[in-house]
Write a protein that holds these residues in place. Structure first.
Motif, mmCIF file in Angstrom:
data_model
loop_
_atom_site.group_PDB
_atom_site.id
_atom_site.type_symbol
_atom_site.label_atom_id
_atom_site.label_comp_id
_atom_site.label_asym_id
_atom_site.label_seq_id
_atom_site.Cartn_x
_atom_site.Cartn_y
_atom_site.Cartn_z
ATOM 1 N N ALA A 137 -7.480 6.827 -11.575
ATOM 2 C CA ALA A 137 -6.762 8.095 -11.575
ATOM 3 C C ALA A 137 -6.580 8.622 -10.156
ATOM 4 C CB ALA A 137 -7.496 9.119 -12.438
ATOM 5 N N ASP A 138 -7.605 8.511 -9.342
ATOM 6 C CA ASP A 138 -7.503 8.966 -7.957
ATOM 7 C C ASP A 138 -6.406 8.206 -7.212
ATOM 8 O OD1 ASP A 138 -9.634 10.676 -8.421
ATOM 9 O OD2 ASP A 138 -11.119 9.397 -7.418
ATOM 10 N N GLU A 139 -6.328 6.898 -7.466
ATOM 11 C CA GLU A 139 -5.381 6.056 -6.737
ATOM 12 C C GLU A 139 -3.930 6.324 -7.115
ATOM 13 O OE1 GLU A 139 -6.274 1.930 -7.027
ATOM 14 O OE2 GLU A 139 -8.348 2.178 -6.351
ATOM 15 N N VAL A 140 -3.678 6.515 -8.408
ATOM 16 C CA VAL A 140 -2.279 6.582 -8.860
ATOM 17 C C VAL A 140 -1.755 8.001 -8.993
ATOM 18 C CG1 VAL A 140 -2.568 4.405 -10.099
ATOM 19 C CG2 VAL A 140 -2.829 6.570 -11.348
ATOM 20 N N LEU A 141 -2.595 9.007 -8.802
ATOM 21 C CA LEU A 141 -2.171 10.388 -9.055
ATOM 22 C C LEU A 141 -0.880 10.732 -8.321
ATOM 23 C CD1 LEU A 141 -2.615 13.180 -10.266
ATOM 24 C CD2 LEU A 141 -4.091 13.715 -8.313
ATOM 25 N N GLU A 142 -0.808 10.381 -7.029
ATOM 26 C CA GLU A 142 0.357 10.784 -6.258
ATOM 27 C C GLU A 142 1.511 9.784 -6.355
ATOM 28 O OE1 GLU A 142 -0.746 12.046 -2.335
ATOM 29 O OE2 GLU A 142 -1.590 13.922 -3.108
ATOM 30 N N ARG A 143 1.442 8.905 -7.339
ATOM 31 C CA ARG A 143 2.631 8.185 -7.818
ATOM 32 C C ARG A 143 3.059 8.728 -9.169
ATOM 33 N NH1 ARG A 143 2.654 1.870 -7.953
ATOM 34 N NH2 ARG A 143 4.892 2.312 -8.234
ATOM 35 N N MET A 144 2.087 9.119 -9.983
ATOM 36 C CA MET A 144 2.437 9.747 -11.256
ATOM 37 C C MET A 144 3.234 11.030 -11.021
ATOM 38 S SD MET A 144 1.388 7.838 -13.707
ATOM 39 C CE MET A 144 0.140 6.634 -14.200
#
Length: 251
Positions: A137-144
């Motif tokens: 979740a930390d990794e993909v948050l700012e792509r979601m």
């Protein structure tokens, strides 16, 4: 549940991965005063966590949605889905499209996974089972959502992801990797369709939306500026305006 007395078609909203029905809160608040809005939690997500049987086939999601609509006695409706939810919406149309009066496909794509993409989903599933959801979740948050998204929106999206059981997320990834290709189905969809995409979406870029729009016989394409993969949360006013116009067109 009281009978539906609204003159308008019900609106069925299918959330993406790894989220839950609260992904659609801005739309529920906007449209439920005038029509029935149905926002199920997919199997393994939200209010349906384990120990419910995990999906083994992508069509399990479709089976669940059809059973819910039968239980609610919803015969015809407008169907909308975002990301994985859009692919589920296409699977639903392929199975019971005669009940669908309008189709909304947001930040999604119809193609089957390549072997390479399927392998990545399998590797990610293994990681989630091993490590849990937080690191992912930390990794993909700012792509979601875009890096410039409202902090409250970021917190909501991160919370949905970390609240999802790793077992459910992994099962969905493995099932999704084996889903069929819906590209040919697009050309046979005769109901009005709305294709929506965030201008800054890197998972399903604008080019994917343009290709779907070109393949659908009767569709409208809308690009939402200032949004990434979840424009319904990042830019709810703009998304709701577009959805409202579409619903008025469908009737």
């Amino acid at each position: 549940m009281p009978p539906d007395t609204s003159p308008y078609l019900p609106l069925v909203l299918i959330h993406g991965h790894p989220f839950d029905h609260t992904m659609w809160t801005p739309q529920t608040e906007a449209f439920s005063p005038t029509r029935r809005v149905i926002t199920p939690d997919l199997r393994g997500y939200g209010s349906h966590p384990p120990p419910a049987p995990a999906v083994t086939r992508f069509s399990d999601f479709t089976t669940d949605i059809e059973a819910l609509l039968d239980e609610l006695k919803v015969e015809t409706f407008v169907l909308a889905g975002l990301s994985m939810g859009g692919q589920i919406a296409l699977d639903c149309y392929g199975r019971f499209g005669e009940r669908v009066r309008g189709l909304v496909l947001a930040d999604t794509f119809p193609r089957a996974d390549t072997p390479e993409a399927a392998a990545i989903r399998s590797t990610t599933a293994d990681r989630l089972l091993r490590e849990g959801m937080r690191g992912y979740a930390d990794e993909v948050l700012e792509r979601m959502v875009a890096p410039y998204a409202d902090p409250e929106v970021k917190a909501h999206v991160h919370r949905m992801m970390t609240d999802t059981a790793p077992e459910s997320a992994a099962a969905a990834l493995r099932a999704r990797a084996q889903r069929p290709d819906y590209s040919a189905l697009l050309t046979r969809i005769t109901v009005p369709a709305l294709v929506v995409v965030g201008a800054d979406d890197t998972y399903t870029p604008v080019s994917d939306a343009e290709a779907m729009h070109a393949a659908l016989p009767a569709s409208t394409l809308r690009v939402i500026e200032g949004a990434a993969h979840l424009p319904n949360l990042e830019r709810p006013r703009e998304f709701n305006e577009m959805l409202g116009e579409f619903l008025a067109h469908v009737g």
